[in-house]
Design a protein around this motif. Structure first.
Motif, short mmCIF file in Angstrom:
data_model
loop_
_atom_site.label_atom_id
_atom_site.label_comp_id
_atom_site.label_asym_id
_atom_site.label_seq_id
_atom_site.Cartn_x
_atom_site.Cartn_y
_atom_site.Cartn_z
N LYS A 28 31.94 11.80 -30.27
CA LYS A 28 33.39 12.59 -30.43
C LYS A 28 33.13 13.75 -29.94
O LYS A 28 32.17 14.01 -29.32
CB LYS A 28 33.36 13.37 -32.06
CG LYS A 28 34.45 13.82 -32.80
CD LYS A 28 34.31 14.28 -33.90
CE LYS A 28 35.56 15.48 -34.03
NZ LYS A 28 36.16 15.23 -35.36
N PRO A 29 34.35 14.06 -28.70
CA PRO A 29 34.40 14.76 -27.65
C PRO A 29 33.65 16.64 -28.15
O PRO A 29 34.52 16.60 -29.69
CB PRO A 29 35.48 14.78 -27.24
CG PRO A 29 36.26 14.28 -28.16
CD PRO A 29 35.73 13.33 -28.73
N ILE A 30 33.64 17.57 -27.89
CA ILE A 30 33.66 18.95 -28.76
C ILE A 30 34.66 19.32 -27.66
O ILE A 30 35.69 19.33 -26.60
CB ILE A 30 33.02 19.64 -27.27
CG1 ILE A 30 31.23 19.57 -27.02
CG2 ILE A 30 32.81 20.94 -27.57
CD1 ILE A 30 30.38 20.02 -26.37
N ALA A 31 35.84 19.33 -29.24
CA ALA A 31 37.06 19.85 -28.55
C ALA A 31 37.38 21.48 -28.21
O ALA A 31 36.19 22.44 -28.54
CB ALA A 31 38.20 19.97 -30.58
N GLY A 32 38.17 22.21 -28.18
CA GLY A 32 39.21 23.22 -28.06
C GLY A 32 37.95 23.54 -26.34
O GLY A 32 38.18 22.52 -25.38
N ASP A 33 37.51 24.32 -25.98
CA ASP A 33 37.68 24.82 -24.94
C ASP A 33 36.40 24.41 -24.48
O ASP A 33 35.23 25.46 -23.72
CB ASP A 33 37.29 26.80 -24.81
CG ASP A 33 39.30 27.31 -24.50
OD1 ASP A 33 39.93 26.16 -24.07
OD2 ASP A 33 38.61 28.51 -25.16
#
Length: 73
Positions: A28-33
């Motif tokens: 799962k990718p790190i969301a946001g900035d």
């Protein structure tokens, strides 16, 4: 995961360590900035008086001129 950052590496006398903790889930990718670590404070480089200079006291009060370079971290 705990992520740590130290700054500034060029001025050891002003070195500060900041850290943050994030949950990482495989696939799962790190969301946001992404991951942001804030390093607070100032880097101070004293230019005058120099480290090897001493200040002589000639009475109850002495004015000492101070010259410094300050940079926000």
């Amino acid at each position: 995961v705990t992520i740590e950052a130290q700054a500034p590496m060029a001025q050891k006398q002003s070195l500060i360590k900041s850290s943050t903790q994030v949950w990482l889930i495989p696939g799962k990718p790190i969301a946001g900035d992404g991951v942001i670590i804030e390093v607070g404070g100032f880097g101070v480089d004293v230019l005058m008086p120099q480290t090897h200079e001493s200040i002589k006291l000639n009475g109850s009060s002495v004015l000492v001129p101070i010259k410094a370079n300050m940079v926000m971290m």
